[in-house]
Design a protein around this motif. Structure first.
Motif, PDB file in Angstrom:
ATOM      1  N   TYR A 109      -1.585   3.929  -6.068  1.00  0.00           N
ATOM      2  CA  TYR A 109      -1.442   3.456  -4.629  1.00  0.00           C
ATOM      3  C   TYR A 109      -0.295   3.832  -4.056  1.00  0.00           C
ATOM      4  N   GLN A 110      -0.168   3.657  -2.620  1.00  0.00           N
ATOM      5  CA  GLN A 110       1.012   3.967  -2.039  1.00  0.00           C
ATOM      6  C   GLN A 110       1.755   2.518  -1.911  1.00  0.00           C
ATOM      7  N   ILE A 111       3.264   2.674  -1.883  1.00  0.00           N
ATOM      8  CA  ILE A 111       3.972   1.783  -1.628  1.00  0.00           C
ATOM      9  C   ILE A 111       4.305   1.526  -0.309  1.00  0.00           C
ATOM     10  N   PRO A 112       4.322   0.360   0.195  1.00  0.00           N
ATOM     11  CA  PRO A 112       4.498   0.426   1.827  1.00  0.00           C
ATOM     12  C   PRO A 112       6.194   0.127   1.885  1.00  0.00           C
ATOM     13  N   PRO A 113       6.726   0.675   3.111  1.00  0.00           N
ATOM     14  CA  PRO A 113       8.013   0.783   2.944  1.00  0.00           C
ATOM     15  C   PRO A 113       8.602  -0.796   2.949  1.00  0.00           C
ATOM     16  N   SER A 114       8.016  -1.931   3.257  1.00  0.00           N
ATOM     17  CA  SER A 114       8.635  -3.010   3.127  1.00  0.00           C
ATOM     18  C   SER A 114       8.694  -3.583   1.393  1.00  0.00           C
ATOM     19  N   LEU A 115       8.012  -2.622   0.863  1.00  0.00           N
ATOM     20  CA  LEU A 115       8.210  -3.111  -0.886  1.00  0.00           C
ATOM     21  C   LEU A 115       8.878  -2.136  -1.543  1.00  0.00           C
ATOM     22  N   GLU A 116       9.390  -1.030  -0.978  1.00  0.00           N
ATOM     23  CA  GLU A 116       9.826   0.076  -1.881  1.00  0.00           C
ATOM     24  C   GLU A 116      10.943  -0.493  -2.656  1.00  0.00           C
ATOM     25  N   SER A 117      12.071  -1.381  -2.165  1.00  0.00           N
ATOM     26  CA  SER A 117      13.071  -1.555  -3.160  1.00  0.00           C
ATOM     27  C   SER A 117      12.486  -2.711  -4.084  1.00  0.00           C
ATOM     28  N   ASP A 118      11.584  -3.226  -3.965  1.00  0.00           N
ATOM     29  CA  ASP A 118      11.357  -4.377  -4.863  1.00  0.00           C
ATOM     30  C   ASP A 118      10.243  -4.052  -5.939  1.00  0.00           C
ATOM     31  N   ILE A 119       9.302  -2.910  -5.844  1.00  0.00           N
ATOM     32  CA  ILE A 119       8.543  -2.515  -6.862  1.00  0.00           C
ATOM     33  C   ILE A 119       9.088  -1.758  -7.855  1.00  0.00           C
ATOM     34  N   ARG A 168       4.016   2.817 -13.696  1.00  0.00           N
ATOM     35  CA  ARG A 168       5.233   3.843 -13.191  1.00  0.00           C
ATOM     36  C   ARG A 168       5.149   4.083 -11.903  1.00  0.00           C
ATOM     37  N   LEU A 169       6.465   4.675 -11.428  1.00  0.00           N
ATOM     38  CA  LEU A 169       6.479   5.074  -9.920  1.00  0.00           C
ATOM     39  C   LEU A 169       6.638   6.582  -9.917  1.00  0.00           C
ATOM     40  N   ARG A 170       6.012   7.272  -8.805  1.00  0.00           N
ATOM     41  CA  ARG A 170       5.993   8.749  -8.649  1.00  0.00           C
ATOM     42  C   ARG A 170       6.426   8.954  -7.147  1.00  0.00           C
ATOM     43  N   ASP A 171       7.095  10.095  -7.083  1.00  0.00           N
ATOM     44  CA  ASP A 171       7.309  10.559  -5.439  1.00  0.00           C
ATOM     45  C   ASP A 171       6.350  11.014  -4.780  1.00  0.00           C
ATOM     46  N   ARG A 172       5.241  11.512  -5.394  1.00  0.00           N
ATOM     47  CA  ARG A 172       4.248  12.131  -4.753  1.00  0.00           C
ATOM     48  C   ARG A 172       2.728  11.791  -5.074  1.00  0.00           C
ATOM     49  N   SER A 173       1.815  11.873  -4.449  1.00  0.00           N
ATOM     50  CA  SER A 173       0.414  11.693  -4.827  1.00  0.00           C
ATOM     51  C   SER A 173      -0.167  12.552  -5.889  1.00  0.00           C
ATOM     52  N   PRO A 174      -0.784  12.213  -6.898  1.00  0.00           N
ATOM     53  CA  PRO A 174      -1.331  13.245  -7.686  1.00  0.00           C
ATOM     54  C   PRO A 174      -2.519  13.954  -6.811  1.00  0.00           C
ATOM     55  N   ASP A 175      -3.247  13.503  -6.073  1.00  0.00           N
ATOM     56  CA  ASP A 175      -4.148  13.960  -5.342  1.00  0.00           C
ATOM     57  C   ASP A 175      -3.889  13.998  -3.629  1.00  0.00           C
ATOM     58  N   ARG A 176      -4.168  15.050  -3.003  1.00  0.00           N
ATOM     59  CA  ARG A 176      -4.002  15.292  -1.753  1.00  0.00           C
ATOM     60  C   ARG A 176      -5.051  14.654  -0.773  1.00  0.00           C
ATOM     61  N   VAL A 177      -5.079  13.238  -1.015  1.00  0.00           N
ATOM     62  CA  VAL A 177      -6.023  12.238  -0.298  1.00  0.00           C
ATOM     63  C   VAL A 177      -5.222  11.204   0.142  1.00  0.00           C
ATOM     64  N   ARG A 178      -5.889  10.286   1.143  1.00  0.00           N
ATOM     65  CA  ARG A 178      -5.188   9.146   1.674  1.00  0.00           C
ATOM     66  C   ARG A 178      -5.540   8.094   0.899  1.00  0.00           C
ATOM     67  N   LEU A 179      -4.429   7.389   0.316  1.00  0.00           N
ATOM     68  CA  LEU A 179      -4.520   6.574  -0.911  1.00  0.00           C
ATOM     69  C   LEU A 179      -4.417   5.064  -0.086  1.00  0.00           C
ATOM     70  N   LYS A 180      -4.875   4.162  -0.764  1.00  0.00           N
ATOM     71  CA  LYS A 180      -4.583   2.549  -0.246  1.00  0.00           C
ATOM     72  C   LYS A 180      -3.208   2.106  -0.465  1.00  0.00           C
ATOM     73  N   ALA A 181      -2.905   1.266   0.120  1.00  0.00           N
ATOM     74  CA  ALA A 181      -1.321   0.719   0.004  1.00  0.00           C
ATOM     75  C   ALA A 181      -1.564  -0.579  -0.751  1.00  0.00           C
ATOM     76  N   ILE A 182      -0.548  -1.023  -1.379  1.00  0.00           N
ATOM     77  CA  ILE A 182      -0.480  -2.141  -2.241  1.00  0.00           C
ATOM     78  C   ILE A 182      -0.164  -3.234  -1.278  1.00  0.00           C
ATOM     79  N   SER A 183      -1.074  -4.283  -1.398  1.00  0.00           N
ATOM     80  CA  SER A 183      -0.572  -5.397  -0.458  1.00  0.00           C
ATOM     81  C   SER A 183       0.337  -6.237  -0.604  1.00  0.00           C
ATOM     82  N   ARG A 184       0.747  -6.582  -1.815  1.00  0.00           N
ATOM     83  CA  ARG A 184       1.838  -7.532  -1.775  1.00  0.00           C
ATOM     84  C   ARG A 184       2.442  -7.687  -3.276  1.00  0.00           C
ATOM     85  N   LEU A 185       3.555  -8.094  -3.600  1.00  0.00           N
ATOM     86  CA  LEU A 185       4.266  -8.240  -4.764  1.00  0.00           C
ATOM     87  C   LEU A 185       3.800  -9.669  -5.262  1.00  0.00           C
TER      88      LEU A 185
END
Length: 346
Positions: free
Chosen positions: A24-34, A55-72
């Motif tokens: 999943y994509q981490i939204p900017p508002s959660l980058e420092s908390d996830i 785990r965290l990763r710098d790039r998506s393993p697939d070149r597709v549009r991923l859904k974002a995490i809703s909240r922590l």
């Protein structure tokens, strides 16, 4: 114009019967908390589910549009790195989806804010011991070996083969005290049937507010309070049945498994696991001492000790020369039934 930063991604385990993780994509508002071990809410198949960041990763393993995490979900991760590693081992060893393993590790009401029952908070009902009983030579030999392993942060494994009443508990208490003195925590597993005041009162008298006791009468919110207190380092000793093997204690120094042969350590519902085996793996991962104790060891432990995989010590008598109970052996080969006349008469 500066280079735009790459929005990070997270691999998340979901409690679904699928042997894979989802990115999943981490939204900017959660980058420092996830962080790994955090619980998050994510969209999945038209609904929202609670997932676990592996785990965290710098790039998506697939070149597709991923859904974002809703909240922590939690302010701090309740599953630290070694527990994530333990869940991955269990998923492989017991052939079960890691997301369902992680869900089983946490109490259902982990979001609750319940407090521990009053009798478990303070030490008023269990005053501190006026005097600690001295160790006899056999007890001291065990304790000194375990003490040296704790101090060296070695994941050594011990088996204490002691007859009933031989003073195994005092060895446990001394070893735990050593771990606490070195800034570490301790986990004590005992069968659910043994979770009665007579069993736990000595631990409470010795360690007071540092200890939390898990048992079946606790509410989900009270269990959640123990999980959160352990994850913050506020609780340093936990005693409980098989589910206690997952409590996120910090800086674990020793895991004690009393009555290691007891069948209640085996989880019959999914996910299936043997808490004794899981405790051994967790101790290895966290460089903690494993101390198994029994008067009637399981065949697995007995054989492991014979092969040298566990260092075995024996306590063949009671600590201060108290007499052992008399035992009569009755040959039942020529008799009917399962109870002898001598037993029925007694």
């Amino acid at each position: 114009m500066g280079k735009k930063s790459v929005t990070p991604f997270a691999d998340i385990a979901l409690p679904v019967p699928v042997d894979k993780e989802f990115t999943y994509q981490i939204p900017p508002s959660l980058e420092s908390d996830i962080a790994p071990g955090a619980r998050v809410i994510v969209p999945f198949g038209g609904r929202r589910m609670t997932g676990y960041v592996m785990r965290l990763r710098d790039r998506s393993p697939d070149r597709v549009r991923l859904k974002a995490i809703s909240r922590l979900v939690d302010d701090i991760p309740l599953l630290h790195g070694s527990l994530l590693e333990l869940a991955a081992w269990m998923a492989d060893y017991y052939v079960h989806p890691v997301g369902e393993i992680l869900r089983a590790m946490l109490p259902p009401a982990v979001k609750g804010k319940g407090r521990l029952p009053r009798e478990e908070e303070g030490t008023g009902q269990f005053p501190e011991e006026a005097e600690r009983p001295p160790l006899n030579p056999a007890q001291r030999e065990v304790f000194e070996a375990v003490r040296d392993s704790i101090r060296a942060a070695r994941a050594d494994r011990y088996f204490l083969f002691g007859v009933t009443g031989s003073g195994k508990t005092e060895v446990y208490l001394r070893a735990i005290d050593e771990a606490l003195g070195g800034g570490k925590s301790a986990l004590v597993l005992i069968p659910e049937i043994a979770l009665i005041p007579q069993t736990t009162s000595r631990f409470r008298r010795r360690f007071g507010r540092d200890i939390a006791v898990l048992h079946s009468r606790l509410t989900g919110a009270q269990r959640a309070s123990i999980w959160k207190g352990a994850s913050r380092g506020e609780i340093r000793v936990v005693i409980g049945p098989r589910s206690a093997v997952f409590v996120p204690l910090r800086d674990l120094g020793i895991i004690v498994v009393d009555e290691e042969q007891d069948s209640s350590y085996k989880q019959e519902e999914k996910p299936h696991y043997n808490a004794v085996a899981v405790a051994a793996v967790r101790a290895q991962m966290e460089k903690a001492v494993l101390l198994l104790g029994s008067a009637t060891p399981s065949l697995e432990t007995y054989q492991s000790a014979r092969r040298g995989e566990l260092r075995q010590f024996r306590l063949d008598s009671r600590p201060h020369r108290e007499p052992m109970p008399s035992v009569d052996i009755v040959d039942m080969r020529e008799r009917e039934g399962i109870f002898s006349d001598e037993l029925l008469d007694a």
